[in-house]
Design an enzyme around this catalytic site. Sequence first.
Site, PDB file in Angstrom:
ATOM      1  N   HIS A 607      54.174 -56.556  19.042  1.00 26.83           N
ATOM      2  CA  HIS A 607      54.113 -57.158  20.130  1.00 26.83           C
ATOM      3  C   HIS A 607      55.490 -58.053  20.696  1.00 26.83           C
ATOM      4  O   HIS A 607      55.633 -59.169  20.824  1.00 26.83           O
ATOM      5  CB  HIS A 607      53.024 -58.500  20.397  1.00 26.83           C
ATOM      6  CG  HIS A 607      51.567 -58.052  20.590  1.00 26.83           C
ATOM      7  ND1 HIS A 607      50.881 -57.952  19.632  1.00 26.83           N
ATOM      8  CD2 HIS A 607      51.058 -57.732  21.718  1.00 26.83           C
ATOM      9  CE1 HIS A 607      49.604 -57.185  20.244  1.00 26.83           C
ATOM     10  NE2 HIS A 607      49.855 -57.156  21.474  1.00 26.83           N
ATOM     11  N   ASN A 608      56.539 -56.898  20.634  1.00 29.12           N
ATOM     12  CA  ASN A 608      57.840 -57.459  20.808  1.00 29.12           C
ATOM     13  C   ASN A 608      58.637 -56.827  22.221  1.00 29.12           C
ATOM     14  O   ASN A 608      57.616 -56.256  23.089  1.00 29.12           O
ATOM     15  CB  ASN A 608      58.717 -56.990  19.452  1.00 29.12           C
ATOM     16  CG  ASN A 608      58.413 -55.592  19.359  1.00 29.12           C
ATOM     17  OD1 ASN A 608      58.196 -54.621  20.483  1.00 29.12           O
ATOM     18  ND2 ASN A 608      58.386 -54.761  18.117  1.00 29.12           N
ATOM     19  N   ARG A 610      60.270 -54.243  22.913  1.00 26.75           N
ATOM     20  CA  ARG A 610      59.928 -53.013  23.144  1.00 26.75           C
ATOM     21  C   ARG A 610      58.677 -52.666  23.736  1.00 26.75           C
ATOM     22  O   ARG A 610      58.481 -51.859  24.668  1.00 26.75           O
ATOM     23  CB  ARG A 610      60.390 -52.020  22.081  1.00 26.75           C
ATOM     24  CG  ARG A 610      61.736 -52.028  21.588  1.00 26.75           C
ATOM     25  CD  ARG A 610      62.151 -51.075  20.666  1.00 26.75           C
ATOM     26  NE  ARG A 610      63.401 -51.007  20.253  1.00 26.75           N
ATOM     27  CZ  ARG A 610      64.241 -50.032  20.450  1.00 26.75           C
ATOM     28  NH1 ARG A 610      63.855 -49.134  21.409  1.00 26.75           N
ATOM     29  NH2 ARG A 610      65.696 -50.188  20.244  1.00 26.75           N
ATOM     30  N   HIS A 611      57.662 -53.415  23.254  1.00 30.71           N
ATOM     31  CA  HIS A 611      56.449 -53.083  23.871  1.00 30.71           C
ATOM     32  C   HIS A 611      56.320 -53.551  25.251  1.00 30.71           C
ATOM     33  O   HIS A 611      55.873 -52.939  26.354  1.00 30.71           O
ATOM     34  CB  HIS A 611      55.324 -53.839  23.173  1.00 30.71           C
ATOM     35  CG  HIS A 611      53.935 -54.216  23.798  1.00 30.71           C
ATOM     36  ND1 HIS A 611      53.254 -53.227  24.207  1.00 30.71           N
ATOM     37  CD2 HIS A 611      53.076 -55.218  24.134  1.00 30.71           C
ATOM     38  CE1 HIS A 611      52.239 -53.581  24.791  1.00 30.71           C
ATOM     39  NE2 HIS A 611      52.063 -54.897  24.613  1.00 30.71           N
ATOM     40  N   ASP A 648      53.797 -60.486  27.429  1.00 28.52           N
ATOM     41  CA  ASP A 648      53.348 -60.726  25.888  1.00 28.52           C
ATOM     42  C   ASP A 648      54.503 -61.820  25.370  1.00 28.52           C
ATOM     43  O   ASP A 648      54.639 -61.934  24.299  1.00 28.52           O
ATOM     44  CB  ASP A 648      53.360 -59.708  24.976  1.00 28.52           C
ATOM     45  CG  ASP A 648      52.139 -59.146  24.999  1.00 28.52           C
ATOM     46  OD1 ASP A 648      50.999 -59.804  25.101  1.00 28.52           O
ATOM     47  OD2 ASP A 648      51.903 -57.746  24.799  1.00 28.52           O
ATOM     48  N   ASP A 758      49.372 -51.492  29.689  1.00 28.25           N
ATOM     49  CA  ASP A 758      49.347 -52.400  28.446  1.00 28.25           C
ATOM     50  C   ASP A 758      48.979 -51.531  27.176  1.00 28.25           C
ATOM     51  O   ASP A 758      49.795 -51.560  26.216  1.00 28.25           O
ATOM     52  CB  ASP A 758      48.455 -53.525  28.516  1.00 28.25           C
ATOM     53  CG  ASP A 758      48.771 -54.692  27.295  1.00 28.25           C
ATOM     54  OD1 ASP A 758      49.962 -54.629  26.541  1.00 28.25           O
ATOM     55  OD2 ASP A 758      48.143 -55.673  27.215  1.00 28.25           O
ATOM     56  N   GLN A 811      41.356 -45.545  15.735  1.00 30.11           N
ATOM     57  CA  GLN A 811      42.002 -45.175  16.790  1.00 30.11           C
ATOM     58  C   GLN A 811      41.022 -44.464  17.939  1.00 30.11           C
ATOM     59  O   GLN A 811      41.045 -44.484  19.084  1.00 30.11           O
ATOM     60  CB  GLN A 811      43.184 -44.297  16.479  1.00 30.11           C
ATOM     61  CG  GLN A 811      44.346 -45.304  16.272  1.00 30.11           C
ATOM     62  CD  GLN A 811      45.039 -46.212  17.165  1.00 30.11           C
ATOM     63  OE1 GLN A 811      44.256 -47.231  17.390  1.00 30.11           O
ATOM     64  NE2 GLN A 811      45.998 -45.937  18.031  1.00 30.11           N
TER      65      GLN A 811
HETATM   66  N1  LIG Z   1      43.311 -50.658  17.726  1.00 24.92           N
HETATM   67  C1  LIG Z   1      44.222 -50.398  18.856  1.00 24.92           C
HETATM   68  N2  LIG Z   1      44.556 -51.458  19.604  1.00 24.92           N
HETATM   69  C2  LIG Z   1      45.680 -51.444  20.354  1.00 24.92           C
HETATM   70  C3  LIG Z   1      46.466 -50.301  20.430  1.00 24.92           C
HETATM   71  N3  LIG Z   1      47.308 -50.520  21.439  1.00 24.92           N
HETATM   72  C4  LIG Z   1      46.901 -51.846  21.958  1.00 24.92           C
HETATM   73  N4  LIG Z   1      46.060 -52.388  21.303  1.00 24.92           N
HETATM   74  C5  LIG Z   1      45.451 -53.533  21.681  1.00 24.92           C
HETATM   75  O1  LIG Z   1      44.913 -53.583  22.933  1.00 24.92           O
HETATM   76  C6  LIG Z   1      45.435 -55.084  23.469  1.00 24.92           C
HETATM   77  C7  LIG Z   1      46.541 -54.889  24.526  1.00 24.92           C
HETATM   78  O2  LIG Z   1      46.896 -56.284  24.718  1.00 24.92           O
HETATM   79  P1  LIG Z   1      48.178 -57.043  24.456  1.00 24.92           P
HETATM   80  O3  LIG Z   1      48.497 -57.553  25.873  1.00 24.92           O
HETATM   81  O4  LIG Z   1      48.306 -57.841  23.456  1.00 24.92           O
HETATM   82  O5  LIG Z   1      49.289 -55.906  24.227  1.00 24.92           O
HETATM   83  C8  LIG Z   1      45.959 -55.608  22.191  1.00 24.92           C
HETATM   84  O6  LIG Z   1      44.771 -56.230  21.207  1.00 24.92           O
HETATM   85  C9  LIG Z   1      46.374 -54.606  21.354  1.00 24.92           C
HETATM   86  O7  LIG Z   1      46.450 -55.052  20.125  1.00 24.92           O
HETATM   87  C10 LIG Z   1      46.075 -49.379  19.647  1.00 24.92           C
HETATM   88  O8  LIG Z   1      46.733 -48.375  19.419  1.00 24.92           O
HETATM   89  N5  LIG Z   1      44.953 -49.427  18.604  1.00 24.92           N
HETATM   90 ZN   LIG Z   2      50.634 -55.977  25.430  1.00 24.30          ZN
END
Ligand SMILES: Nc1nc2c(ncn2[C@@H]2O[C@H](COP(=O)(O)O)[C@@H](O)[C@H]2O)c(=O)[nH]1
Ligand SMILES: [Zn+2]
Length: 861
Positions: A607-608, A610-611, A648, A758, A811
């Site tokens: 959650h940086n 780049r995301h 984020d 997201d 996944q």
């Molecule tokens: N199991 C996985 N969870 C994922 C993946 N990519 C994202 N996420 C999760 O979705 C939400 C998105 O919310 P965010 O605003 O926090 O980004 C979050 O809980 C992520 O961790 C994935 O590939 N696999």
């Molecule tokens: Zn996010």
Amino acid sequence: MAAGEDGALSREAVLDYLDSHPEFAGEYVSRARATQGRDGVPIVNWQAQQLFSRRRGSRHFDQHPETALGVSTFFPRRPLSPARRYNLRKRSPRKQPSLEKLSKLNELDLMLELIRDIANELDMTNLCHKILTHVGILTNADRCSLFLVKGSRDNKFLVSRLFDVTPDSSVEQAMNATGSHEIRVPFGCGIVGHVAKTKETVNIRNAYEDPRFNRTVDQRTGYHTHSILAMPICSADDEVLGVAQIINKATGGHEFTDKDEEVFRNYLTFCGISIANAQMFEMSITEYKRNQILLQLARNIFEEQTSVDKVVHKIMKDAQDLLKCERCSVFLTEDLHEQFSLLFESQRRRRQSLDLSAHPSTEPPRLSAGIPKTSAQGVDFSKIFDLVSGNDADKGVQSPSASTVAWLLESGLAKHVASTGEVLNLQNTGEDSRFQFTEEAETGFRIKSALCLPIYNRERKIIGVAQLLNKHNNELFDENDEGMFEAFAIFCGLGIHHTQMYENVCRLMSKQKVALEVLSYHATAREEDVGKLLSTISQTAQMPAATKIGLYDFRFNDFVMSEDETIQGAVRLFLECDLVNKFRVPYDVLCRWVLSVKKNYRPVTYHNWRHAFNVTQTMFVILKTAPFSSMFSDVEIFAMMTASLCHDLDHRGTNNAFQSKIESPLGRLYSTSTMEHHHFDHSIMIMNSEGNNIFQSLSDEDYRQAMSILEDSILSTDLALYFKKRGSFISRAQGGATDWTVEDNKSLLRAMMMTACDVSAICKPWEVQKKVAELVYSEFFQQGDIERTKLHQKPIDIMDREKKDELPKMQVGFIDSICMPLYKVMAEKWPSLHPLYEGCRTNRDHWQALSQQKTTIVLPD
Ligand SMILES: Nc1nc2c(ncn2[C@@H]2O[C@H](COP(=O)(O)O)[C@@H](O)[C@H]2O)c(=O)[nH]1
Ligand SMILES: [Zn+2]
């Protein structure tokens, strides 16, 4: 005197005539003197004698009766008391029996008539007056007095209610004669005290021969008492309510006969009931008034919360006005300040280190002004308020002088109460050797009576003392005053607590403001970096073309970009939307803001920055390609792009559940969508920082809308909300007839777009997706590790490092449960979004295959 048409005289005409010819009236009554009741009971003669004969010692001889027949004696005119007014409003007033009518009645009817006359009388003074005049009529007594029982169960005494009432005295006259000083007679003392104590009737034929008789009253008034008949007035429960005393039978040899005793006793039986009723009514009126006062007090307190000084002063003023005393003081203890957080601690220390009395200051110091530190009885007062009636009551809060403070403390009352919690009601200050009562040198003020009680906080800890001095007219503080003042003290405690809390909150808010200022200074971009970025943009050649770096492509890959390139890429996305021109965003503000946003992403694994950049890029592509984009206004697009980059902010690599588990301040602040609320707050903090407000040129309305969409969009990235809304989105998207320009549908679409962006890494080319998934799980497992080692809890599967081999399977689960349903419906509805669905499906196949192969994924540290 005019006669009517029929030659008869009207009653009014007769009364008018008698009023203007008192000599004739006197003559008439003298003649009537001889008239006897049917049972031989003289009726009018008593009246006549009292009204028109010049008696020795009669205090009311010269006063003209209100009507010639002395009707005022029976039914005095006096301003109606509140109770009486209430009484009259409730019922129509009873017709007053005329003397003429009474004179024709036999003993029984007369008795009944006089009982009826008091039956509905609820005003205590009127009632007592009526009782006395009536017993005078019934027994032919010259003077009558009434004493009512007061005091607590253990300390009962009699108080003169009306004293020496003569038949021709009105209520006012009777009250004036009784005087404002109430006479207290202890049970057992004198004739009436004896009657109250024993419930016996005392019939003294020659008062001067009875040792209980107090002849000083006769000596003072010149009146000669011959005979006395005193009888208790009891309630229905046989409890003594008072004592009635009649003096000197007006006829015969002054002595009261057995017959008089019998009549007196019979009548007093009914008087007991009436007195009990009136007392109850009086109590309910008092209670009503008390409630009104307390209500007003509560209003005052909660209206006034800006400072403790003001709230205490207001309460003191109310207390002084209502309890009618000369002086009111409040002493606050040191503890009061100690209980309110460390914020006050430093202030307290500073206060202690200052000898405030030694410093002449232009402004009166708020606390401790001139208060000598006293440790006697372990009590220190930090603040004293003093209000002397008439002096400074309206001048607002003032600190008493050092000599006044010293004098107030000298008596020892306040310290005694603060250390013992005892309620002191000193009725005769001269008699109490525990305390020292001297005259205040400055003003000559002397303490005659004192009511002093503790002020408690919510934890029943004494935080101060409230003190009333000298009840007006040399009266004493009674139980009623005690009860009332106790309520004042409670309100005082509440008011202080309430105001302290308010002051505390204000201070905390100021502190928070300062902290925010510091934070935003350090959290925003360095001017050096802003300058560098600006110069890169101005030399457009150095800026990578959007198409060249794949900004218009859902398959965009940031892994090949440097940090600087990602920053330039983010600026480029906003420039490509033409938002800078449309909303006149200065370049330096846009650059500073992008740099500040990047600075506020922590270097966590997934959650940086780049995301955030990737999510914004996907949003950009959707807005550029989807047909529904045209219905979004520029403000909406601006807000959605901003939300994507900020969604984020300040993520700590742990999720909402974790915040609540560890009871982090954030978790306590927001119980749901914890992190999302924080991301939004953080975006605002950045935008509010100098030179970072990219919305600065928006009109008020656009600004409000942009802020609202920014908040909704960031909050909608909480997957919990996504699950709540998804069903309705799918049915509206599949329904076909949905008008997406309707705000409700549009806002639902915006929320779904945010989630689609997201989690869009799931749609990227397999190599990119694989790397992102590794970052995601690496961060998940770090949280899981903390839960296992620090919280001693077993993490959920996706955060459990021990389950890392199941990553591909997880996944597949993630895609099936969260991603695929959304991308599928979006692609079906808006084919330009098909690449997202396609990418997601392809990656599912990859993960599915891997899950069957049981291939281990190597996670980054
Ligand atoms: N199991 C996985 N969870 C994922 C993946 N990519 C994202 N996420 C999760 O979705 C939400 C998105 O919310 P965010 O605003 O926090 O980004 C979050 O809980 C992520 O961790 C994935 O590939 N696999
Ligand atoms: Zn996010």
